[in-house]
Design a protein around this motif. Structure first.
Motif, PDB file in Angstrom:
ATOM      1  N   GLN A 125       0.772  -1.166   0.158  1.00 55.34           N
ATOM      2  CA  GLN A 125       0.056  -0.030   0.026  1.00 55.34           C
ATOM      3  C   GLN A 125       0.682   1.342   0.039  1.00 55.34           C
ATOM      4  O   GLN A 125       0.250   2.329   0.119  1.00 55.34           O
ATOM      5  N   GLY A 126       2.199   1.090  -0.067  1.00 57.41           N
ATOM      6  CA  GLY A 126       3.091   2.323   0.029  1.00 57.41           C
ATOM      7  C   GLY A 126       3.083   3.100   1.087  1.00 57.41           C
ATOM      8  O   GLY A 126       3.455   4.240   1.057  1.00 57.41           O
ATOM      9  N   GLY A 127       3.036   2.393   2.197  1.00 61.05           N
ATOM     10  CA  GLY A 127       3.262   2.755   3.534  1.00 61.05           C
ATOM     11  C   GLY A 127       4.394   2.823   4.486  1.00 61.05           C
ATOM     12  O   GLY A 127       4.283   3.127   5.642  1.00 61.05           O
ATOM     13  N   LEU A 128       5.472   2.151   3.418  1.00 59.87           N
ATOM     14  CA  LEU A 128       6.712   2.077   4.250  1.00 59.87           C
ATOM     15  C   LEU A 128       8.006   3.005   3.695  1.00 59.87           C
ATOM     16  O   LEU A 128       8.049   2.659   2.486  1.00 59.87           O
ATOM     17  N   THR A 129       8.564   3.573   4.434  1.00 58.88           N
ATOM     18  CA  THR A 129       9.805   4.391   4.072  1.00 58.88           C
ATOM     19  C   THR A 129      10.951   4.020   5.001  1.00 58.88           C
ATOM     20  O   THR A 129      10.838   3.962   6.121  1.00 58.88           O
ATOM     21  N   VAL A 130      12.080   3.771   4.182  1.00 58.69           N
ATOM     22  CA  VAL A 130      13.266   3.509   4.894  1.00 58.69           C
ATOM     23  C   VAL A 130      14.526   4.600   4.474  1.00 58.69           C
ATOM     24  O   VAL A 130      14.668   4.742   3.137  1.00 58.69           O
ATOM     25  N   ALA A 131      14.961   5.272   5.287  1.00 58.19           N
ATOM     26  CA  ALA A 131      15.997   6.361   4.956  1.00 58.19           C
ATOM     27  C   ALA A 131      15.692   7.357   3.855  1.00 58.19           C
ATOM     28  O   ALA A 131      16.113   7.676   3.208  1.00 58.19           O
ATOM     29  N   GLY A 132      14.404   7.619   3.944  1.00 57.66           N
ATOM     30  CA  GLY A 132      13.558   8.577   3.050  1.00 57.66           C
ATOM     31  C   GLY A 132      13.327   8.115   1.949  1.00 57.66           C
ATOM     32  O   GLY A 132      12.675   8.726   0.996  1.00 57.66           O
ATOM     33  N   GLU A 133      13.313   6.767   1.515  1.00 58.71           N
ATOM     34  CA  GLU A 133      13.016   6.124   0.128  1.00 58.71           C
ATOM     35  C   GLU A 133      12.009   5.318   0.508  1.00 58.71           C
ATOM     36  O   GLU A 133      11.949   4.277   1.447  1.00 58.71           O
ATOM     37  N   LYS A 134      10.807   5.001  -0.272  1.00 59.40           N
ATOM     38  CA  LYS A 134       9.758   4.259  -0.283  1.00 59.40           C
ATOM     39  C   LYS A 134       9.989   2.953  -0.692  1.00 59.40           C
ATOM     40  O   LYS A 134      10.832   2.724  -1.678  1.00 59.40           O
ATOM     41  N   VAL A 135       9.687   1.816   0.143  1.00 59.04           N
ATOM     42  CA  VAL A 135      10.110   0.579  -0.043  1.00 59.04           C
ATOM     43  C   VAL A 135       8.890   0.056  -0.888  1.00 59.04           C
ATOM     44  O   VAL A 135       7.430   0.061  -0.670  1.00 59.04           O
ATOM     45  N   THR A 136       9.318  -0.536  -1.873  1.00 58.16           N
ATOM     46  CA  THR A 136       8.491  -1.190  -3.137  1.00 58.16           C
ATOM     47  C   THR A 136       8.870  -2.840  -3.198  1.00 58.16           C
ATOM     48  O   THR A 136       7.853  -3.570  -3.564  1.00 58.16           O
ATOM     49  N   ASP A 137       9.823  -3.242  -2.566  1.00 58.49           N
ATOM     50  CA  ASP A 137      10.188  -4.644  -2.556  1.00 58.49           C
ATOM     51  C   ASP A 137      10.110  -5.220  -1.319  1.00 58.49           C
ATOM     52  O   ASP A 137      10.505  -5.050  -0.428  1.00 58.49           O
ATOM     53  N   ARG A 138       9.029  -6.314  -1.418  1.00 57.02           N
ATOM     54  CA  ARG A 138       8.472  -6.890  -0.114  1.00 57.02           C
ATOM     55  C   ARG A 138       9.839  -7.664   0.432  1.00 57.02           C
ATOM     56  O   ARG A 138       9.743  -7.923   1.539  1.00 57.02           O
ATOM     57  N   LYS A 139      10.698  -8.320  -0.416  1.00 56.82           N
ATOM     58  CA  LYS A 139      11.879  -8.914   0.036  1.00 56.82           C
ATOM     59  C   LYS A 139      13.083  -8.098   0.399  1.00 56.82           C
ATOM     60  O   LYS A 139      14.207  -8.696   0.523  1.00 56.82           O
ATOM     61  N   MET A 140      12.958  -6.844   0.536  1.00 55.92           N
ATOM     62  CA  MET A 140      14.264  -5.860   0.493  1.00 55.92           C
ATOM     63  C   MET A 140      14.965  -6.396   1.785  1.00 55.92           C
ATOM     64  O   MET A 140      14.363  -6.722   2.769  1.00 55.92           O
ATOM     65  N   ASN A 141      16.235  -6.386   1.891  1.00 55.64           N
ATOM     66  CA  ASN A 141      16.955  -6.725   2.984  1.00 55.64           C
ATOM     67  C   ASN A 141      17.590  -5.192   3.497  1.00 55.64           C
ATOM     68  O   ASN A 141      18.032  -4.311   2.728  1.00 55.64           O
ATOM     69  N   ILE A 142      17.706  -5.109   4.888  1.00 53.74           N
ATOM     70  CA  ILE A 142      18.252  -3.887   5.642  1.00 53.74           C
ATOM     71  C   ILE A 142      19.733  -4.522   5.836  1.00 53.74           C
ATOM     72  O   ILE A 142      19.756  -5.168   6.436  1.00 53.74           O
ATOM     73  N   THR A 143      20.805  -3.557   4.967  1.00 56.14           N
ATOM     74  CA  THR A 143      22.125  -3.822   5.377  1.00 56.14           C
ATOM     75  C   THR A 143      22.965  -2.792   6.154  1.00 56.14           C
ATOM     76  O   THR A 143      22.550  -1.601   6.190  1.00 56.14           O
ATOM     77  N   ALA A 144      24.071  -3.184   6.671  1.00 52.40           N
ATOM     78  CA  ALA A 144      24.719  -2.208   7.571  1.00 52.40           C
ATOM     79  C   ALA A 144      25.062  -0.999   6.696  1.00 52.40           C
ATOM     80  O   ALA A 144      25.187   0.120   7.536  1.00 52.40           O
ATOM     81  N   ASP A 145      25.279  -0.979   5.562  1.00 52.44           N
ATOM     82  CA  ASP A 145      25.794   0.297   4.873  1.00 52.44           C
ATOM     83  C   ASP A 145      24.587   1.108   4.535  1.00 52.44           C
ATOM     84  O   ASP A 145      25.072   2.443   4.076  1.00 52.44           O
ATOM     85  N   MET A 146      23.458   0.699   4.889  1.00 49.86           N
ATOM     86  CA  MET A 146      22.391   1.726   4.819  1.00 49.86           C
ATOM     87  C   MET A 146      22.107   2.663   5.917  1.00 49.86           C
ATOM     88  O   MET A 146      21.461   3.694   6.077  1.00 49.86           O
ATOM     89  N   PHE A 147      23.044   2.366   6.815  1.00 51.48           N
ATOM     90  CA  PHE A 147      22.891   3.162   8.251  1.00 51.48           C
ATOM     91  C   PHE A 147      23.765   4.435   8.170  1.00 51.48           C
ATOM     92  O   PHE A 147      24.805   4.288   7.395  1.00 51.48           O
ATOM     93  N   GLU A 148      23.322   5.446   8.397  1.00 53.85           N
ATOM     94  CA  GLU A 148      24.235   6.906   8.281  1.00 53.85           C
ATOM     95  C   GLU A 148      24.533   7.308   9.970  1.00 53.85           C
ATOM     96  O   GLU A 148      23.746   7.596  10.653  1.00 53.85           O
ATOM     97  N   ASP A 149      25.895   7.048  10.143  1.00 48.22           N
ATOM     98  CA  ASP A 149      26.198   7.481  11.622  1.00 48.22           C
ATOM     99  C   ASP A 149      25.573   6.598  12.469  1.00 48.22           C
ATOM    100  O   ASP A 149      25.369   6.984  13.535  1.00 48.22           O
ATOM    101  N   GLY A 150      25.511   5.225  11.840  1.00 51.61           N
ATOM    102  CA  GLY A 150      24.961   4.072  12.681  1.00 51.61           C
ATOM    103  C   GLY A 150      23.537   4.376  13.027  1.00 51.61           C
ATOM    104  O   GLY A 150      22.981   3.475  13.938  1.00 51.61           O
ATOM    105  N   LYS A 151      22.788   5.196  12.413  1.00 50.59           N
ATOM    106  CA  LYS A 151      21.263   5.177  12.465  1.00 50.59           C
ATOM    107  C   LYS A 151      20.488   5.166  11.141  1.00 50.59           C
ATOM    108  O   LYS A 151      21.105   5.571  10.218  1.00 50.59           O
TER     109      LYS A 151
END
Length: 440
Positions: A399-425
């Protein structure tokens, strides 16, 4: 200690102040009560049954009313229901309350008193003692200091009662026919009303009689759902003690749609920072409906009425300024100015208006969980409590209701990895108003 500024109202009679703020719903005698509160400094009481170990925002309305009364020179009697809590109030309920052990009730009573101490100035040397049954009046050890509140626990006079004495001397004053017509009982008749709960009105009425008889308490205040119990106490005091006492009930804190305020997805909106964080508390008030801004400013802040009216008259985007002031003022009152500022900073950062992510709800996690392929985004938001299940997580993404680091998530199988964190957050946003920071 009183948080209310002198310019909160141009009125000098607290009755007029409460009327102006929209609190008063029903009274037993408008004119007599206004006259009484204008010419005397009285003792009045509000009862709080210790059904949890913390007060919630519904209780806070009653606390604010006690603060107004204390501001204008009256003596609040905070009645903690260590005795009535053994039974449970059927008012406003469709089911029977969960029974609590005496130890739990006592612990809850102690927690309540600590919270009251934050908002109300007590005479800690005042004590009530001596009531060992219907025929044994109690007494106060001293007159409360002017401007100070007092606290009593109705367990001190309810637990020593002899049942036969109580029924003979108190029960004889109550008509079962009248009791069954009371709103607090009528809505329970279909599903069943236990005799245990049927006793509650007698016990609460007896509370009023005891305090009127033993230390001259002249008024009972309560939520509008307590009207039947208030009337019962007034009638019993008249019949058993030949004393005139009064009652006043207040509007419950409801939305423009008639629903109780203070309910969140996690449950009640608590006044304890450990149960509801200052940020969550702030965000609740920042996000109230436009139609509810004026009511909340009137009832939950101590801004002068001309300022309340000015803020409530703002339109469209400008009304967001009023909501921000509302959220800040209520959070400051409950959690202090420093926590209110932090919550405001966190909210501004979340909504892109500047500020720091340091003050948003944050969960610390092990960096190793995000190394390599990382963690599935749905697993993460479920772990954080943003969704109750994987299925709800997938639906949120679809439904387009999730955003990670300012980007809308469209892939249900997206993985969150350490390099996506800025200053550890990493900032995660669900819907328009729910924000969470993951820190590694």
């Amino acid at each position: 200690m009183n948080f209310i500024p002198d310019n909160v109202s141009e009125h000098t009679n607290v009755y007029d102040v409460l009327k102006e703020r929209g609190f008063i719903e029903q009274t037993t005698d408008d004119e007599a009560i206004r006259e009484l509160l204008g010419k005397e400094k009285i003792k009045f009481y509000i009862g709080f049954d210790p059904t949890a170990d913390c007060l919630h925002v519904g209780h806070f309305m009653q606390v604010i009313i006690m603060m107004y009364m204390q501001k204008y020179g009256h003596t609040p009697v905070v009645l903690i229901g260590g005795g009535t809590g053994m039974i449970g109030d059927p008012s406003g309920r469709t089911d029977m309350r969960q029974m609590m052990t005496p130890d739990t009730i006592q612990d809850n009573c102690n927690c309540f008193k600590k919270l009251f101490d934050k908002f109300i100035d007590f005479d800690e040397e005042w004590q009530y003692s001596g009531n060992n049954g219907v025929y044994s009046p109690g007494k106060e050890n001293k007159t409360p200091e002017p401007g100070k509140a007092v606290c009593v626990n109705n367990a001190s006079w309810l637990l020593p009662l002899n049942y036969i004495e109580f029924i003979r001397e108190i029960g004889k004053h109550f008509s079962v026919n009248n009791m069954l017509r009371a709103e607090c009982f009528k809505q329970r008749m279909e599903k069943g009303l236990s005799f245990l709960e049927f006793n509650y009105m007698l016990m609460q009425s007896y509370d009023f009689m005891v305090m009127a008889r033993d230390f001259d308490c002249k008024m009972q205040f309560g939520g509008n759902d307590q009207w039947s119990n208030v009337l019962g106490g007034i009638e019993l005091t008249r019949k058993a003690c030949d004393k005139q006492v009064y009652g006043m009930t207040f509007s419950l804190l409801t939305t423009s749609e008639g629903k109780k305020m203070g309910k969140t997805q996690k449950g009640a909106l608590w006044l304890n920072a450990e149960k509801t964080s200052p940020y969550e508390f702030y965000q609740y008030w920042r996000n109230v409906a436009d139609a509810d801004v004026e009511k909340c400013l009137r009832m939950l802040t101590f801004l002068p009425m001309d300022e309340v009216k000015r803020l409530a008259s703002l339109k469209d985007a400008e009304l967001n300024k009023a909501k921000e002031i509302l959220a800040f003022e209520v959070t400051k009152l409950v959690h202090g100015e420093e926590e209110a500022k932090k919550a405001q900073e966190g909210a501004r950062a979340a909504f892109g208006g500047g500020g720091s992510m340091d003050n948003m709800p944050t969960t610390k996690m092990d960096r190793a969980q995000f190394e390599g392929e990382g963690m599935g985004v749905v697993t993460l938001i479920k772990t954080l409590g943003l969704v109750p299940s994987n299925a709800e997580g997938f639906r949120t993404i679809e439904q387009g209701g999730l955003t990670v680091a300012g980007e809308k998530v469209t892939d249900r199988k997206m993985n969150i990895t350490a390099d996506m964190f800025e200053d550890g957050k990493l900032l995660i946003k669900k819907g328009k108003k729910k924000f969470h920071v993951v820190e590694i």
